[in-house]
Write an enzyme that holds these catalytic residues in place. Structure first.
Site, PDB file in Angstrom:
ATOM      1  N   GLY A 245      -0.358   5.275  -1.185  1.00  9.49           N
ATOM      2  CA  GLY A 245      -1.410   6.050  -0.525  1.00  9.49           C
ATOM      3  C   GLY A 245      -0.849   7.260   0.206  1.00  9.49           C
ATOM      4  O   GLY A 245       0.330   7.610   0.063  1.00  9.49           O
TER       5      GLY A 245
ATOM      6  N   GLY B 112       0.847  -1.197   0.000  1.00  6.89           N
ATOM      7  CA  GLY B 112       0.000   0.000   0.000  1.00  6.89           C
ATOM      8  C   GLY B 112       0.875   1.237   0.000  1.00  6.89           C
ATOM      9  O   GLY B 112       0.608   2.213   0.700  1.00  6.89           O
TER      10      GLY B 112
ATOM     11  N   ASP C  63       2.159  -1.849  -4.423  1.00  8.66           N
ATOM     12  CA  ASP C  63       0.802  -1.307  -4.458  1.00  8.66           C
ATOM     13  C   ASP C  63       0.047  -1.965  -5.604  1.00  8.66           C
ATOM     14  O   ASP C  63       0.645  -2.530  -6.521  1.00  8.66           O
ATOM     15  CB  ASP C  63       0.840   0.222  -4.646  1.00  8.66           C
ATOM     16  CG  ASP C  63      -0.416   0.892  -4.111  1.00  8.66           C
ATOM     17  OD1 ASP C  63      -0.336   1.533  -3.044  1.00  8.66           O
ATOM     18  OD2 ASP C  63      -1.486   0.764  -4.735  1.00  8.66           O
ATOM     19  N   ILE C  64      -1.259  -1.855  -5.541  1.00  8.77           N
ATOM     20  CA  ILE C  64      -2.099  -2.396  -6.613  1.00  8.77           C
ATOM     21  C   ILE C  64      -2.135  -1.404  -7.782  1.00  8.77           C
ATOM     22  O   ILE C  64      -2.454  -1.753  -8.905  1.00  8.77           O
ATOM     23  CB  ILE C  64      -3.512  -2.706  -6.058  1.00  8.77           C
ATOM     24  CG1 ILE C  64      -4.255  -3.679  -6.958  1.00  8.77           C
ATOM     25  CG2 ILE C  64      -4.313  -1.431  -5.807  1.00  8.77           C
ATOM     26  CD1 ILE C  64      -5.476  -4.290  -6.308  1.00  8.77           C
ATOM     27  N   ARG C  65      -1.768  -0.145  -7.488  1.00  8.42           N
ATOM     28  CA  ARG C  65      -1.760   0.899  -8.526  1.00  8.42           C
ATOM     29  C   ARG C  65      -0.325   1.280  -8.895  1.00  8.42           C
ATOM     30  O   ARG C  65       0.580   1.221  -8.055  1.00  8.42           O
ATOM     31  CB  ARG C  65      -2.451   2.167  -8.011  1.00  8.42           C
ATOM     32  CG  ARG C  65      -3.944   2.031  -7.846  1.00  8.42           C
ATOM     33  CD  ARG C  65      -4.497   3.203  -7.067  1.00  8.42           C
ATOM     34  NE  ARG C  65      -3.957   3.232  -5.708  1.00  8.42           N
ATOM     35  CZ  ARG C  65      -3.898   4.303  -4.940  1.00  8.42           C
ATOM     36  NH1 ARG C  65      -4.307   5.459  -5.374  1.00  8.42           N
ATOM     37  NH2 ARG C  65      -3.407   4.228  -3.706  1.00  8.42           N
TER      38      ARG C  65
ATOM     39  N   TYR D   5     -15.231   0.362   8.599  1.00  7.97           N
ATOM     40  CA  TYR D   5     -13.806   0.647   8.750  1.00  7.97           C
ATOM     41  C   TYR D   5     -13.384   0.476  10.220  1.00  7.97           C
ATOM     42  O   TYR D   5     -12.414  -0.223  10.529  1.00  7.97           O
ATOM     43  CB  TYR D   5     -13.540   2.079   8.275  1.00  7.97           C
ATOM     44  CG  TYR D   5     -12.140   2.592   8.476  1.00  7.97           C
ATOM     45  CD1 TYR D   5     -11.065   2.038   7.806  1.00  7.97           C
ATOM     46  CD2 TYR D   5     -11.894   3.670   9.323  1.00  7.97           C
ATOM     47  CE1 TYR D   5      -9.783   2.534   7.978  1.00  7.97           C
ATOM     48  CE2 TYR D   5     -10.616   4.181   9.491  1.00  7.97           C
ATOM     49  CZ  TYR D   5      -9.565   3.611   8.818  1.00  7.97           C
ATOM     50  OH  TYR D   5      -8.304   4.105   8.993  1.00  7.97           O
TER      51      TYR D   5
ATOM     52  N   ASN E 233      -1.610  -7.200  -4.937  1.00  9.60           N
ATOM     53  CA  ASN E 233      -2.958  -7.130  -4.390  1.00  9.60           C
ATOM     54  C   ASN E 233      -2.917  -7.881  -3.057  1.00  9.60           C
ATOM     55  O   ASN E 233      -2.652  -9.086  -3.038  1.00  9.60           O
ATOM     56  CB  ASN E 233      -3.918  -7.802  -5.378  1.00  9.60           C
ATOM     57  CG  ASN E 233      -5.325  -7.908  -4.839  1.00  9.60           C
ATOM     58  OD1 ASN E 233      -5.600  -7.515  -3.701  1.00  9.60           O
ATOM     59  ND2 ASN E 233      -6.219  -8.455  -5.648  1.00  9.60           N
TER      60      ASN E 233
ATOM     61  N   LYS F  41     -10.947  -2.323  11.860  1.00 10.00           N
ATOM     62  CA  LYS F  41      -9.729  -1.931  12.578  1.00 10.00           C
ATOM     63  C   LYS F  41      -9.725  -2.519  13.988  1.00 10.00           C
ATOM     64  O   LYS F  41      -8.689  -2.988  14.473  1.00 10.00           O
ATOM     65  CB  LYS F  41      -9.590  -0.403  12.612  1.00 10.00           C
ATOM     66  CG  LYS F  41      -9.190   0.212  11.277  1.00 10.00           C
ATOM     67  CD  LYS F  41      -7.789  -0.213  10.855  1.00 10.00           C
ATOM     68  CE  LYS F  41      -7.366   0.364   9.523  1.00 10.00           C
ATOM     69  NZ  LYS F  41      -6.087  -0.184   9.039  1.00 10.00           N
TER      70      LYS F  41
END
Ligand code: SER
Length: 315
Positions: A12, A9, A35-37, A143, A53, A147
């Site tokens: 972000g 990740g 990251d996935i992007r 969320y 992913n 968490k």
């Protein structure tokens, strides 16, 4: 020991700045951004980047096998506001992403794992002011639920299997380098951009909504301080309360007016994020972080406002 750090990740709001700082400390080749992007920078010309992913355990397995990480940071998540638009996906990503990483961290004997939690673990029946580490916790966003459950899993893996997993309950994080990820506290970033661009902003939270916030520089420094602390000093294995500064949109606007005197703030009615904000604390008691690993924030409202405006003007 040579560290090899994997950040899942990495693109972000937090990952962008954390990767930069970790690369400064450990060297570019020792920090693998995942990251996935696709990241903004040219992958070929910079330090290691892998498409991952976190819901694909085999894919993470391949990355762990290739790099043999000593530390793993798992930052991939859906935040509070976006999570409410797709509750099942938020649960799946936030929970199964974590379980995949915890399992593989055990298998590959990763020395330390970091996973962020949030003030979203608190809910309508939690105390609002100076909210303590241990109190009623009844989160009502998916969320927050994910968490809180994740915190319990982190503590479980630590106690049952001896995994050195560490975590912080971040407040709203304010930063200028990367866009925020769809949270309830995002107004406190948008407001700076719009103040400079248009001289006005419409807040989706009401004038008197006070929430715990923190400047990203403090958050990154605190995270690395926690990860550097000796394991026997970490008494909280769920997630640490972590406090910076609390303010309302009205108070933030007054601070911005010290730099942009004509700045005007209006308020939207009935934004769904208001209800989420109403269920969260106004301020946080973080004395465990202070006692265990010496946590102390450096940015107050005046300092973070000046720094945000200076940097956004330049960028
Ligand atoms: N900034 C986050 C959110 O608003 C809090 O964890 O969702």
């Amino acid at each position: 020991m040579q560290e090899k750090i994997i950040v899942l990740g990495s693109n972000g709001q937090i990952g962008t700045e954390l990767v930069t700082m970790l690369r400064k400390i450990y060297g570019d080749d020792h920090v693998v951004a995942c990251d996935i992007r696709r990241p903004d920078y040219d992958i070929k010309n910079s330090a290691p980047f892998e498409f991952v992913n976190v819901l694909d355990k085999e894919m993470i397995n391949g990355i762990f096998k290739k790099y043999k990480p000593t530390q793993v940071y798992l930052l991939a998540a859906l935040l509070s506001a976006t999570g409410e638009q797709n509750p099942k996906l938020a649960w799946d990503l936030n929970m199964n992403g974590l379980l995949n990483v915890l399992d593989l961290a055990l298998e590959y004997q990763v020395a330390k794992v970091y996973w962020p939690s949030s003030i979203a673990v608190f809910g309508p029946n939690s105390p609002k002011d100076n909210t303590s580490q241990y109190c009623v916790m009844d989160p009502n966003t998916v969320y927050g639920i994910s968490k809180l459950a994740g915190e319990r899993w982190c503590e479980y893996y630590n106690q049952k299997y001896g995994l050195d997993v560490r975590s912080i309950r971040y407040p709203g994080l304010i930063s200028w380098k990367a866009a925020p990820g769809g949270g309830t506290t995002d107004y406190a970033i948008h407001i700076f951009h719009e103040a400079l661009k248009k001289g006005s902003y419409q807040s989706f939270l009401s004038a008197e909504t006070e929430l715990p916030m923190m400047y990203m520089d403090d958050a990154i420094r605190g995270t690395i301080e926690l990860m550097d602390a000796p394991a026997d000093q970490i008494s909280v294995r769920s997630s640490y309360n972590f406090s910076g500064v609390s303010f309302t949109p009205e108070v933030l606007a007054a601070e911005i007016r010290k730099h942009i005197p004509n700045f005007t703030l209006t308020y939207a009615d009935n934004d769904p994020r208001q209800q989420i904000a109403n269920s969260w604390p106004r301020s946080i008691d973080d004395h465990f972080a202070a006692k265990d690993w010496g946590w102390k924030p450096e940015f107050d409202l005046a300092k973070l406002t000046a720094d945000m405006l200076n940097n956004l003007k330049k960028s």
